[in-house]
Write an enzyme that holds these catalytic residues in place. Structure first.
Site, PDB file in Angstrom:
ATOM      1  N   GLU A 245       0.851  -1.194   0.000  1.00  0.00           N
ATOM      2  CA  GLU A 245       0.000   0.000   0.000  1.00  0.00           C
ATOM      3  C   GLU A 245       0.877   1.231   0.000  1.00  0.00           C
ATOM      4  O   GLU A 245       1.825   1.327   0.791  1.00  0.00           O
ATOM      5  CB  GLU A 245      -0.908   0.007   1.226  1.00  0.00           C
ATOM      6  CG  GLU A 245      -1.772   1.271   1.347  1.00  0.00           C
ATOM      7  CD  GLU A 245      -2.679   1.231   2.580  1.00  0.00           C
ATOM      8  OE1 GLU A 245      -3.115   0.124   2.966  1.00  0.00           O
ATOM      9  OE2 GLU A 245      -2.931   2.304   3.163  1.00  0.00           O
ATOM     10  N   GLU A 250      -2.281  11.324   3.405  1.00  0.00           N
ATOM     11  CA  GLU A 250      -3.336  11.107   4.388  1.00  0.00           C
ATOM     12  C   GLU A 250      -3.333  12.301   5.339  1.00  0.00           C
ATOM     13  O   GLU A 250      -2.289  12.892   5.610  1.00  0.00           O
ATOM     14  CB  GLU A 250      -3.102   9.825   5.187  1.00  0.00           C
ATOM     15  CG  GLU A 250      -3.337   8.545   4.426  1.00  0.00           C
ATOM     16  CD  GLU A 250      -3.165   7.333   5.318  1.00  0.00           C
ATOM     17  OE1 GLU A 250      -4.168   6.660   5.627  1.00  0.00           O
ATOM     18  OE2 GLU A 250      -2.011   7.064   5.713  1.00  0.00           O
TER      19      GLU A 250
END
Length: 358
Positions: A245, A250
């Site tokens: 990932e 974020e």
């Protein structure tokens, strides 16, 4: 009379059968011996597309032709030096390199004849121009382009104890005035108290290596968790975190203006990812910023507004050497997003564009 004739020629008949048998045996034996010969005199020649005295590393197309010869070879395996291999039955092959810039590649060729083989390597330097290979500018009002995106739908926490129910309704995801808007809302919907959206390019577009760039403005409320990220194409078979990932961006609404660049993989997943944080020069929730990675076989570099803030060393043992697809979403709460502001009503995550370069 027939018996007499057969008896007369019987010795000649037997001799002919014996000679035919010996000939057949010799032929088969000769073929077997040939198949067991180890290939020799393996030679690899390369022809870089557009190579001239002024452009010794090519014209930027990245195309390289390979001419391979070997005695006794029946098949070949070519390792192109960028993590890609190819089986070939012919010694004439072509390959297109995608990584922008001027890069060295060690080409390894193995020639086979049954169980016998021999190998050799050559090094080439190839120049590839930077070019856009995929993009969504979000210039058409309405639903996001179905040629580029599918949706994850439903609730259940998504592995992180999240509180939203993802939908594909215009109330939660829409393109307006050149911007993709993911709208997180407080509302009762199919057993959940919040709604939002998650878009994926899975099955539509994926990439191995390149520059992936998003321009976005983030929601501000406590409990919002917007993300621009990627998962390996083998997610459904390998599972997470084996698929890898890459979290390009974020952000926690509870920690305003702190941007996370993160990688998850076996040994560094869940609460133990490889992560770095950075604060942009202007507020991420009131201004658009560019979030990008430069992803190569040897490194993944994270940028905000073209300023490098994280370098991760990549290698062949990690899952970051396969194709990944893109994801855009805004979660609510969960193990990363944290407590949701009790006064939260709605908040919008805006994406101006996504551009992918070779």
């Amino acid at each position: 009379m027939k018996s007499s004739i057969f008896n007369t020629f019987k010795p000649f008949f037997i001799l002919a059968v014996l000679l035919l048998s010996i000939s057949s045996s010799c032929s088969e034996g000769g073929s077997s011996t040939s198949e067991e010969l180890t290939p020799s005199n393996l030679v690899v020649r390369t022809e870089i597309g557009g190579k001239t005295a002024l452009n010794p590393n090519g014209d930027g197309s990245g195309i390289v032709n390979f001419m391979i010869t070997a005695n006794n070879a029946t098949t070949y395996k070519i390792s192109f030096g960028d993590g890609t291999t190819q089986d070939a039955i012919s010694g004439t092959n072509s390959y297109s390199y995608k990584t922008a810039g001027t890069n060295n590649y060690v080409i390894t060729v193995t020639a086979y004849n049954g169980s016998k083989s021999t190998s050799t390597s050559v090094t080439i330097t190839v120049f590839v121009t930077t070019g856009t290979i995929w993009a969504d500018e979000f210039n058409t009002n309405g639903a996001p382009n179905s040629s580029n995106w599918i949706y994850d739908l439903g609730a259940g926490g998504w592995g992180n104890n999240e509180s939203q129910n993802y939908t594909n309704r215009a109330d939660n995801v829409i393109v307006e005035n050149g911007v993709l808007k993911i709208i997180a809302k407080k509302e009762s919907y199919q057993g959940s108290n919040y709604t939002s959206a998650r878009l994926l390019s899975r099955g539509k577009f994926s990439i191995k290596y390149g520059r992936i760039e998003f321009r976005a403005k983030l929601p501000a409320n406590g409990g919002t968790w917007p993300a621009l990220w990627m998962l390996g194409d083998n997610f459904s078979t390998a599972g997470w975190p084996a698929c890898g990932e890459i979290d390009i961006m974020e952000h926690k609404g509870n920690e305003l203006n702190r941007i996370h660049g993160t990688l998850h993989f076996p040994g560094r997943s869940g609460g133990n990812p490889d992560t770095t944080t950075v604060t942009p020069n202007t507020t991420a929730t009131t201004e658009f910023h560019t979030y990008a990675i430069d992803w190569r076989a040897d490194a993944i570099k994270f940028y905000i507004d073209d300023v490098l803030f994280k370098t991760f060393t990549n290698n062949s043992s990690l899952p970051f050497n396969q194709k990944f697809f893109l994801i855009i979403n805004c979660a609510m709460g969960g193990s990363f997003g944290g407590a949701i502001d009790p006064n939260f009503v709605s908040s919008t995550f805006e994406v101006d564009y996504i551009r992918v370069f070779n």
